[in-house]
Design a protein around this motif. Structure first.
Motif, PDB file in Angstrom:
ATOM      1  N   ILE A 170       2.067 -12.393  -7.126  1.00 31.79           N
ATOM      2  CA  ILE A 170       2.722 -12.588  -5.836  1.00 31.79           C
ATOM      3  C   ILE A 170       3.408 -13.946  -5.877  1.00 31.79           C
ATOM      4  N   LEU A 171       4.718 -13.968  -5.649  1.00 27.57           N
ATOM      5  CA  LEU A 171       5.466 -15.225  -5.699  1.00 27.57           C
ATOM      6  C   LEU A 171       5.434 -15.953  -4.360  1.00 27.57           C
ATOM      7  N   PHE A 172       5.905 -15.298  -3.305  1.00 27.61           N
ATOM      8  CA  PHE A 172       5.992 -15.910  -1.981  1.00 27.61           C
ATOM      9  C   PHE A 172       6.283 -14.830  -0.960  1.00 27.61           C
ATOM     10  N   ARG A 173       6.318 -15.221   0.307  1.00 28.85           N
ATOM     11  CA  ARG A 173       6.610 -14.283   1.391  1.00 28.85           C
ATOM     12  C   ARG A 173       8.074 -14.427   1.795  1.00 28.85           C
ATOM     13  N   MET A 174       8.661 -13.318   2.216  1.00 24.05           N
ATOM     14  CA  MET A 174      10.022 -13.336   2.759  1.00 24.05           C
ATOM     15  C   MET A 174      10.295 -12.009   3.451  1.00 24.05           C
ATOM     16  N   ALA A 175      11.407 -11.935   4.139  1.00 24.85           N
ATOM     17  CA  ALA A 175      11.824 -10.717   4.837  1.00 24.85           C
ATOM     18  C   ALA A 175      12.667  -9.849   3.908  1.00 24.85           C
ATOM     19  N   LEU A 194       9.244  -6.020  -2.785  1.00 23.62           N
ATOM     20  CA  LEU A 194       8.715  -6.647  -1.583  1.00 23.62           C
ATOM     21  C   LEU A 194       7.734  -5.663  -0.960  1.00 23.62           C
ATOM     22  N   LEU A 195       6.461  -6.039  -0.972  1.00 18.79           N
ATOM     23  CA  LEU A 195       5.399  -5.170  -0.465  1.00 18.79           C
ATOM     24  C   LEU A 195       4.653  -5.902   0.636  1.00 18.79           C
ATOM     25  N   ASP A 196       4.801  -5.424   1.862  1.00 17.06           N
ATOM     26  CA  ASP A 196       4.176  -6.033   3.036  1.00 17.06           C
ATOM     27  C   ASP A 196       4.564  -7.500   3.173  1.00 17.06           C
ATOM     28  N   GLY A 197       5.833  -7.813   2.913  1.00 16.82           N
ATOM     29  CA  GLY A 197       6.364  -9.164   3.085  1.00 16.82           C
ATOM     30  C   GLY A 197       6.108 -10.107   1.928  1.00 16.82           C
ATOM     31  N   GLU A 198       5.439  -9.637   0.874  1.00 20.43           N
ATOM     32  CA  GLU A 198       5.151 -10.483  -0.281  1.00 20.43           C
ATOM     33  C   GLU A 198       5.967 -10.016  -1.482  1.00 20.43           C
ATOM     34  N   VAL A 199       6.591 -10.977  -2.158  1.00 20.96           N
ATOM     35  CA  VAL A 199       7.393 -10.661  -3.339  1.00 20.96           C
ATOM     36  C   VAL A 199       6.464 -10.546  -4.542  1.00 20.96           C
ATOM     37  N   PHE A 200       6.430  -9.351  -5.124  1.00 20.87           N
ATOM     38  CA  PHE A 200       5.647  -9.098  -6.325  1.00 20.87           C
ATOM     39  C   PHE A 200       6.581  -9.115  -7.524  1.00 20.87           C
ATOM     40  N   VAL A 201       6.179  -9.798  -8.564  1.00 19.16           N
ATOM     41  CA  VAL A 201       6.918  -9.786  -9.820  1.00 19.16           C
ATOM     42  C   VAL A 201       5.991  -9.201 -10.874  1.00 19.16           C
ATOM     43  N   ALA A 202       6.524  -8.281 -11.655  1.00 25.06           N
ATOM     44  CA  ALA A 202       5.739  -7.634 -12.703  1.00 25.06           C
ATOM     45  C   ALA A 202       6.626  -7.439 -13.927  1.00 25.06           C
ATOM     46  N   LYS A 207      14.860  -0.166   1.026  1.00 26.33           N
ATOM     47  CA  LYS A 207      14.512  -1.018   2.170  1.00 26.33           C
ATOM     48  C   LYS A 207      14.019  -0.133   3.313  1.00 26.33           C
ATOM     49  N   LEU A 208      12.726  -0.278   3.621  1.00 28.89           N
ATOM     50  CA  LEU A 208      12.116   0.548   4.661  1.00 28.89           C
ATOM     51  C   LEU A 208      12.079  -0.146   6.009  1.00 28.89           C
ATOM     52  N   ASP A 209      11.806  -1.447   6.009  1.00 27.87           N
ATOM     53  CA  ASP A 209      11.788  -2.238   7.241  1.00 27.87           C
ATOM     54  C   ASP A 209      11.860  -3.706   6.847  1.00 27.87           C
ATOM     55  N   GLY A 210      11.478  -4.600   7.742  1.00 27.62           N
ATOM     56  CA  GLY A 210      11.574  -6.031   7.477  1.00 27.62           C
ATOM     57  C   GLY A 210      10.581  -6.571   6.472  1.00 27.62           C
ATOM     58  N   LYS A 211       9.564  -5.769   6.089  1.00 31.50           N
ATOM     59  CA  LYS A 211       8.534  -6.254   5.173  1.00 31.50           C
ATOM     60  C   LYS A 211       8.359  -5.402   3.917  1.00 31.50           C
ATOM     61  N   TRP A 212       9.009  -4.251   3.864  1.00 28.25           N
ATOM     62  CA  TRP A 212       8.796  -3.324   2.752  1.00 28.25           C
ATOM     63  C   TRP A 212      10.118  -2.957   2.079  1.00 28.25           C
ATOM     64  N   THR A 213      10.250  -3.362   0.814  1.00 34.34           N
ATOM     65  CA  THR A 213      11.380  -2.968  -0.021  1.00 34.34           C
ATOM     66  C   THR A 213      10.841  -2.678  -1.425  1.00 34.34           C
ATOM     67  N   PRO A 214      10.180  -1.533  -1.576  1.00 36.15           N
ATOM     68  CA  PRO A 214       9.658  -1.171  -2.900  1.00 36.15           C
ATOM     69  C   PRO A 214      10.768  -0.631  -3.799  1.00 36.15           C
ATOM     70  N   ALA A 215      10.447  -0.523  -5.073  1.00 37.33           N
ATOM     71  CA  ALA A 215      11.370   0.056  -6.064  1.00 37.33           C
ATOM     72  C   ALA A 215      10.613   1.115  -6.856  1.00 37.33           C
ATOM     73  N   PRO A 216      10.498   2.328  -6.305  1.00 34.31           N
ATOM     74  CA  PRO A 216       9.790   3.387  -7.036  1.00 34.31           C
ATOM     75  C   PRO A 216      10.460   3.688  -8.373  1.00 34.31           C
ATOM     76  N   ASP A 217       9.703   4.294  -9.279  1.00 36.25           N
ATOM     77  CA  ASP A 217      10.248   4.626 -10.595  1.00 36.25           C
ATOM     78  C   ASP A 217      11.425   5.590 -10.493  1.00 36.25           C
ATOM     79  N   LEU A 218      11.318   6.590  -9.638  1.00 33.88           N
ATOM     80  CA  LEU A 218      12.398   7.560  -9.394  1.00 33.88           C
ATOM     81  C   LEU A 218      12.440   7.874  -7.908  1.00 33.88           C
TER      82      LEU A 218
END
Length: 124
Positions: free
Chosen positions: A11-16, A33-41, A78-89
């Motif tokens: 988890i790097l940091f929080r953002m919108a 971006l998962l629940d407002g937290e930036v995940f890097v993998a 982009k689902l809302d202000g806190k969720w922007t996932p990147a599914p595989d497909l």
């Protein structure tokens, strides 16, 4: 100079979501971006990518001749202000193709596929 290797998501940091969507894309890491937290993998390994590719080929053979919509790999959703996932497909039905923007998909997709990785199943 040796590069650091990510063994698990960080988890790097929080953002919108709007701020997150303005970050530059990364070829080296997967950002979500998962629940407002930036995940890097780390980017998926070759076996993971090969499985996703095979699945995409099978799905595309069903989708394309029927003109059902579009299949996209590793695309921000982009689902809302806190969720922007990147599914595989993701699959977007023809009636929802207006949601596909240049940098992301605005709103939910019709089908999101995330292939579980043994190294980080709780994130997947």
């Amino acid at each position: 100079m040796a590069r650091a290797v990510l063994k698990e998501p960080v988890i790097l940091f929080r953002m919108a979501s709007d701020q997150f969507c303005e970050l530059p894309p990364s070829d080296q890491y997967k950002l979500e971006l998962l629940d407002g937290e930036v995940f890097v993998a780390a980017r998926p390994r070759t076996n993971h990518q090969h499985f996703i590719f095979q699945l995409a080929v099978v799905l595309e053979l069903w989708i394309k001749p029927r003109k059902l919509g579009r299949l996209l790999p590793d695309c921000l959703m982009k689902l809302d202000g806190k969720w922007t996932p990147a599914p595989d497909l993701v699959f977007i039905a023809r009636r929802h193709l207006a949601r596909v923007m240049r940098k992301r998909i605005e709103g939910p997709v019709d089908l999101a596929i995330e292939v579980l990785s043994p190294t980080n199943p709780e994130i997947d």
